[in-house]
Design a protein around this motif. Sequence first.
Motif, PDB file in Angstrom:
ATOM      1  N   ALA A  57       0.810  -1.222   0.000  1.00  0.00           N
ATOM      2  CA  ALA A  57       0.000   0.000   0.000  1.00  0.00           C
ATOM      3  C   ALA A  57       0.840   1.267   0.000  1.00  0.00           C
ATOM      4  O   ALA A  57       0.302   2.368  -0.005  1.00  0.00           O
ATOM      5  CB  ALA A  57      -0.947  -0.003   1.195  1.00  0.00           C
ATOM      6  N   ILE A  58       2.152   1.122   0.008  1.00  0.00           N
ATOM      7  CA  ILE A  58       3.042   2.286   0.016  1.00  0.00           C
ATOM      8  C   ILE A  58       3.352   2.700  -1.417  1.00  0.00           C
ATOM      9  O   ILE A  58       3.709   1.872  -2.253  1.00  0.00           O
ATOM     10  CB  ILE A  58       4.352   1.984   0.769  1.00  0.00           C
ATOM     11  CG1 ILE A  58       4.061   1.695   2.234  1.00  0.00           C
ATOM     12  CG2 ILE A  58       5.328   3.149   0.639  1.00  0.00           C
ATOM     13  CD1 ILE A  58       5.277   1.295   3.035  1.00  0.00           C
ATOM     14  N   ARG A  59       3.230   3.982  -1.660  1.00  0.00           N
ATOM     15  CA  ARG A  59       3.577   4.532  -2.969  1.00  0.00           C
ATOM     16  C   ARG A  59       5.058   4.893  -2.953  1.00  0.00           C
ATOM     17  O   ARG A  59       5.537   5.561  -2.042  1.00  0.00           O
ATOM     18  CB  ARG A  59       2.736   5.771  -3.267  1.00  0.00           C
ATOM     19  CG  ARG A  59       3.031   6.364  -4.627  1.00  0.00           C
ATOM     20  CD  ARG A  59       1.973   7.377  -5.017  1.00  0.00           C
ATOM     21  NE  ARG A  59       2.281   7.990  -6.285  1.00  0.00           N
ATOM     22  CZ  ARG A  59       2.000   7.466  -7.474  1.00  0.00           C
ATOM     23  NH1 ARG A  59       1.401   6.294  -7.539  1.00  0.00           N
ATOM     24  NH2 ARG A  59       2.316   8.097  -8.577  1.00  0.00           N
ATOM     25  N   GLN A  60       5.778   4.447  -3.969  1.00  0.00           N
ATOM     26  CA  GLN A  60       7.208   4.743  -4.062  1.00  0.00           C
ATOM     27  C   GLN A  60       7.484   5.904  -5.013  1.00  0.00           C
ATOM     28  O   GLN A  60       8.268   6.796  -4.705  1.00  0.00           O
ATOM     29  CB  GLN A  60       7.971   3.508  -4.527  1.00  0.00           C
ATOM     30  CG  GLN A  60       7.909   2.368  -3.533  1.00  0.00           C
ATOM     31  CD  GLN A  60       8.662   1.143  -3.997  1.00  0.00           C
ATOM     32  OE1 GLN A  60       9.664   1.232  -4.693  1.00  0.00           O
ATOM     33  NE2 GLN A  60       8.178  -0.021  -3.611  1.00  0.00           N
ATOM     34  N   ALA A  66      12.553   6.261  -0.709  1.00  0.00           N
ATOM     35  CA  ALA A  66      13.960   5.859  -0.576  1.00  0.00           C
ATOM     36  C   ALA A  66      14.679   6.706   0.472  1.00  0.00           C
ATOM     37  O   ALA A  66      15.444   6.177   1.289  1.00  0.00           O
ATOM     38  CB  ALA A  66      14.669   5.958  -1.921  1.00  0.00           C
ATOM     39  N   GLU A  67      14.407   8.009   0.460  1.00  0.00           N
ATOM     40  CA  GLU A  67      15.079   8.908   1.413  1.00  0.00           C
ATOM     41  C   GLU A  67      14.761   8.544   2.866  1.00  0.00           C
ATOM     42  O   GLU A  67      15.570   8.740   3.760  1.00  0.00           O
ATOM     43  CB  GLU A  67      14.668  10.366   1.160  1.00  0.00           C
ATOM     44  CG  GLU A  67      15.166  10.931  -0.144  1.00  0.00           C
ATOM     45  CD  GLU A  67      14.230  10.642  -1.323  1.00  0.00           C
ATOM     46  OE1 GLU A  67      13.233   9.896  -1.168  1.00  0.00           O
ATOM     47  OE2 GLU A  67      14.512  11.150  -2.413  1.00  0.00           O
ATOM     48  N   THR A  83       4.993   5.903   9.402  1.00  0.00           N
ATOM     49  CA  THR A  83       5.667   6.739   8.407  1.00  0.00           C
ATOM     50  C   THR A  83       4.682   7.201   7.340  1.00  0.00           C
ATOM     51  O   THR A  83       4.741   8.353   6.887  1.00  0.00           O
ATOM     52  CB  THR A  83       6.852   5.986   7.778  1.00  0.00           C
ATOM     53  OG1 THR A  83       7.723   5.542   8.837  1.00  0.00           O
ATOM     54  CG2 THR A  83       7.632   6.876   6.832  1.00  0.00           C
ATOM     55  N   MET A  84       3.757   6.331   6.939  1.00  0.00           N
ATOM     56  CA  MET A  84       2.747   6.717   5.959  1.00  0.00           C
ATOM     57  C   MET A  84       1.864   7.839   6.506  1.00  0.00           C
ATOM     58  O   MET A  84       1.501   8.768   5.769  1.00  0.00           O
ATOM     59  CB  MET A  84       1.884   5.511   5.576  1.00  0.00           C
ATOM     60  CG  MET A  84       2.633   4.462   4.768  1.00  0.00           C
ATOM     61  SD  MET A  84       1.735   2.893   4.664  1.00  0.00           S
ATOM     62  CE  MET A  84       0.530   3.284   3.408  1.00  0.00           C
ATOM     63  N   ASN A  87       3.732  11.069   6.511  1.00  0.00           N
ATOM     64  CA  ASN A  87       3.979  11.499   5.130  1.00  0.00           C
ATOM     65  C   ASN A  87       2.879  10.921   4.246  1.00  0.00           C
ATOM     66  O   ASN A  87       3.099   9.932   3.543  1.00  0.00           O
ATOM     67  CB  ASN A  87       5.345  10.991   4.650  1.00  0.00           C
ATOM     68  CG  ASN A  87       6.475  11.422   5.539  1.00  0.00           C
ATOM     69  OD1 ASN A  87       7.012  12.498   5.383  1.00  0.00           O
ATOM     70  ND2 ASN A  87       6.835  10.588   6.503  1.00  0.00           N
ATOM     71  N   PRO A  88       1.679  11.508   4.255  1.00  0.00           N
ATOM     72  CA  PRO A  88       0.544  10.901   3.542  1.00  0.00           C
ATOM     73  C   PRO A  88       0.768  10.682   2.046  1.00  0.00           C
ATOM     74  O   PRO A  88       0.093   9.853   1.449  1.00  0.00           O
ATOM     75  CB  PRO A  88      -0.602  11.889   3.783  1.00  0.00           C
ATOM     76  CG  PRO A  88      -0.202  12.709   4.943  1.00  0.00           C
ATOM     77  CD  PRO A  88       1.286  12.695   4.983  1.00  0.00           C
ATOM     78  N   ILE A  89       1.739  11.365   1.455  1.00  0.00           N
ATOM     79  CA  ILE A  89       2.052  11.139   0.043  1.00  0.00           C
ATOM     80  C   ILE A  89       2.475   9.688  -0.186  1.00  0.00           C
ATOM     81  O   ILE A  89       2.401   9.175  -1.303  1.00  0.00           O
ATOM     82  CB  ILE A  89       3.127  12.135  -0.466  1.00  0.00           C
ATOM     83  CG1 ILE A  89       3.213  12.125  -1.992  1.00  0.00           C
ATOM     84  CG2 ILE A  89       4.478  11.852   0.142  1.00  0.00           C
ATOM     85  CD1 ILE A  89       2.046  12.706  -2.703  1.00  0.00           C
ATOM     86  N   LEU A  90       2.888   9.003   0.876  1.00  0.00           N
ATOM     87  CA  LEU A  90       3.301   7.603   0.781  1.00  0.00           C
ATOM     88  C   LEU A  90       2.114   6.639   0.686  1.00  0.00           C
ATOM     89  O   LEU A  90       2.296   5.471   0.354  1.00  0.00           O
ATOM     90  CB  LEU A  90       4.163   7.215   1.984  1.00  0.00           C
ATOM     91  CG  LEU A  90       5.540   7.874   2.061  1.00  0.00           C
ATOM     92  CD1 LEU A  90       6.132   7.695   3.445  1.00  0.00           C
ATOM     93  CD2 LEU A  90       6.449   7.300   0.997  1.00  0.00           C
TER      94      LEU A  90
END
Length: 140
Positions: A57-60, A66-67, A83-84, A87-90
């Motif tokens: 479910a994580i967007r790369q 990576a960072e 972490t998601m 950082n909701p963009i993930l």
Amino acid sequence: MDVTIYHNPACGTSRNTLAMIRNAGIEPTIIEYLKTPPTRGELKDMIEKAGLTVREAIRQKGTPYAELGLDNPALDDGQLLDTMLENPILINRPFVVTPLGARLCRPSEMVLDILPLPQKGAFTKEDGEAVVDDEGRRIV
């Protein structure tokens, strides 16, 4: 039918998914998850109901994946969820939740699995790909 889409209006896949929901005659609850992220429990529940792992479910692409070192296999689901949410963009998109289930709608026509069929009419994605025929039946 009660439908919720976790939406990013800047994403073509998310826009197509929203349009297919509306093509079914449904006005969903739209949550712009970058502005209003789901709670930890909501995110975990959506991922489980969609039959995914947290990692799936994580967007790369286009994210700080990576960072942030998220490629580290030692990170557990709890750490990934935290972490998601920080950082909701993930959070990969779009997630759609209906009484028929939850899906990460990539590709967008995955939403048809959890919407009533037939659709109200034909539907063509932004890129010109026909997804639903004139009688509201799935083409792809």
